[in-house]
Design a protein around this motif. Structure first.
Motif, PDB file in Angstrom:
ATOM      1  N   TYR A 120       0.848  -1.237   0.033  1.00 54.99           N
ATOM      2  CA  TYR A 120      -0.180  -0.214  -0.064  1.00 54.99           C
ATOM      3  C   TYR A 120       0.809   1.305  -0.148  1.00 54.99           C
ATOM      4  O   TYR A 120       1.771   1.478   1.051  1.00 54.99           O
ATOM      5  N   ASN A 123       0.628   8.203  -1.388  1.00 51.96           N
ATOM      6  CA  ASN A 123       0.451   8.890  -2.585  1.00 51.96           C
ATOM      7  C   ASN A 123       1.855   9.392  -3.195  1.00 51.96           C
ATOM      8  O   ASN A 123       2.301   9.293  -4.231  1.00 51.96           O
ATOM      9  N   VAL A 126       4.268   6.883  -4.786  1.00 49.53           N
ATOM     10  CA  VAL A 126       3.689   6.170  -6.049  1.00 49.53           C
ATOM     11  C   VAL A 126       4.771   6.165  -6.996  1.00 49.53           C
ATOM     12  O   VAL A 126       4.990   4.990  -7.771  1.00 49.53           O
ATOM     13  N   ILE A 130       6.601   3.072  -8.963  1.00 48.78           N
ATOM     14  CA  ILE A 130       6.365   2.936 -10.592  1.00 48.78           C
ATOM     15  C   ILE A 130       7.808   2.690 -11.161  1.00 48.78           C
ATOM     16  O   ILE A 130       7.998   1.849 -11.839  1.00 48.78           O
ATOM     17  N   THR A 135       2.877  -1.817 -10.400  1.00 45.63           N
ATOM     18  CA  THR A 135       1.945  -1.174 -11.157  1.00 45.63           C
ATOM     19  C   THR A 135       0.590  -1.082 -10.163  1.00 45.63           C
ATOM     20  O   THR A 135       0.615  -1.754  -9.053  1.00 45.63           O
ATOM     21  N   LYS A 136      -0.165  -0.267 -10.655  1.00 46.64           N
ATOM     22  CA  LYS A 136      -1.459  -0.139  -9.742  1.00 46.64           C
ATOM     23  C   LYS A 136      -2.394  -1.234 -10.183  1.00 46.64           C
ATOM     24  O   LYS A 136      -3.600  -1.489  -9.611  1.00 46.64           O
ATOM     25  N   GLU A 137      -2.352  -2.005 -11.534  1.00 47.56           N
ATOM     26  CA  GLU A 137      -3.167  -2.719 -11.533  1.00 47.56           C
ATOM     27  C   GLU A 137      -2.441  -4.332 -10.913  1.00 47.56           C
ATOM     28  O   GLU A 137      -1.432  -4.547 -10.880  1.00 47.56           O
ATOM     29  N   ASP A 151      -5.341  -3.998   4.754  1.00 51.45           N
ATOM     30  CA  ASP A 151      -5.615  -2.713   3.892  1.00 51.45           C
ATOM     31  C   ASP A 151      -5.473  -1.432   4.777  1.00 51.45           C
ATOM     32  O   ASP A 151      -6.199  -1.600   5.778  1.00 51.45           O
ATOM     33  N   ILE A 156      -2.307   3.329  -1.740  1.00 48.83           N
ATOM     34  CA  ILE A 156      -2.724   2.740  -3.099  1.00 48.83           C
ATOM     35  C   ILE A 156      -1.939   1.416  -3.245  1.00 48.83           C
ATOM     36  O   ILE A 156      -0.927   1.401  -3.319  1.00 48.83           O
ATOM     37  N   MET A 158      -0.262  -1.390  -4.751  1.00 49.94           N
ATOM     38  CA  MET A 158       0.653  -1.450  -5.875  1.00 49.94           C
ATOM     39  C   MET A 158       1.092  -2.945  -5.777  1.00 49.94           C
ATOM     40  O   MET A 158       1.652  -3.713  -5.170  1.00 49.94           O
ATOM     41  N   GLU A 159       1.482  -3.618  -7.030  1.00 50.16           N
ATOM     42  CA  GLU A 159       2.077  -4.864  -7.295  1.00 50.16           C
ATOM     43  C   GLU A 159       3.457  -4.843  -8.146  1.00 50.16           C
ATOM     44  O   GLU A 159       3.442  -3.984  -9.006  1.00 50.16           O
TER      45      GLU A 159
END
Ligand code: SCA
Length: 169
Positions: A120, A123, A126, A130, A135-137, A151, A156, A158-159
């Motif tokens: 997680y 902000n 991020v 990246i 990624t956020k997917e 959670d 956000i 991320m994986e």
């Protein structure tokens, strides 16, 4: 000069296993997290860094911790959850954060047998994640991670998929 300093970097991975020297590094790391992650309660940082199911990959230079990543490997699920990640203030943006993440990926794959990381991300972190291949997917099947990671608000998810063969370091 830079090269000479770089040559002295040491990357280690320890958990709270009762070895005094490991404890010294973990205390140094939790102090860095305390300063660099002001929104995280200090007790929460100490609890996870000292928790025996968490591990910390750390970068050490001249016998001092410069930064690290604390994570929890879920070995049966083959993924790791990154809890904290920071580099000490005066050493940021010198590439240490990237090298640290590469050592983490290599260790997680070769020692823990993991295939993915989840985190997680704050902000403002991020962009860093990246650049490290996150990624956020989320491609990882939900039943492999749901219910395992906690959670938390404002983060956000991320994986990152760990390449099965790539030499990261
Ligand atoms: C660095 N970069 C960033 C960035 N920090 N990009 C966007 N946003 C940021 N906040 C970029 C650099 O410009 C560089 O890009 C690349 O990422 C790698 O830089 P580096 O030199 O390897 O990074 P370094 O500064 O050594 O370490 C990054 C890190 C550090 C984020 C760990 O700056 C730090 O400790 N920041 C304060 C704490 C923090 O925000 N931690 C993040 C996780 P180029 O390659 O293009 O030059 S927050 C956390 O742990 C809470 C829970 C969670 O999971 O998130």
């Amino acid at each position: 000069k830079r090269e000479e300093e770089a040559g002295r970097l040491k990357f280690v991975c320890y958990s709270n296993d009762g070895v005094d020297e490991h404890m010294v590094w973990l205390i140094g790391l939790k102090n860095i997290f305390g300063r660099q992650l002001p929104n995280m309660p200090k007790e929460y940082i100490v609890r996870l860094v000292m928790d025996r199911s968490h591990k910390s990959v750390m970068v050490i230079r001249r016998n001092q911790v410069v930064g690290g990543i604390t994570y929890r490997p879920y070995v049966s699920q083959k993924f790791g959850e990154i809890a904290f990640c920071a580099i000490t203030a005066d050493e940021q943006v010198k590439g240490y954060g990237t090298r640290l993440m590469n050592h983490l990926k290599q260790h997680a794959r070769d020692v823990d047998g993991l295939t993915h990381f989840l985190t997680y991300a704050d902000n403002n972190a991020v962009g860093y994640f990246i650049k490290q291949g996150f990624t956020k997917e989320i491609h990882l099947e939900k039943d492999r991670w749901q219910g395992y990671i906690k959670d938390y608000d404002g983060g956000i998810l991320m994986e990152c998929k760990i390449d099965p063969k790539l030499p990261y370091t």
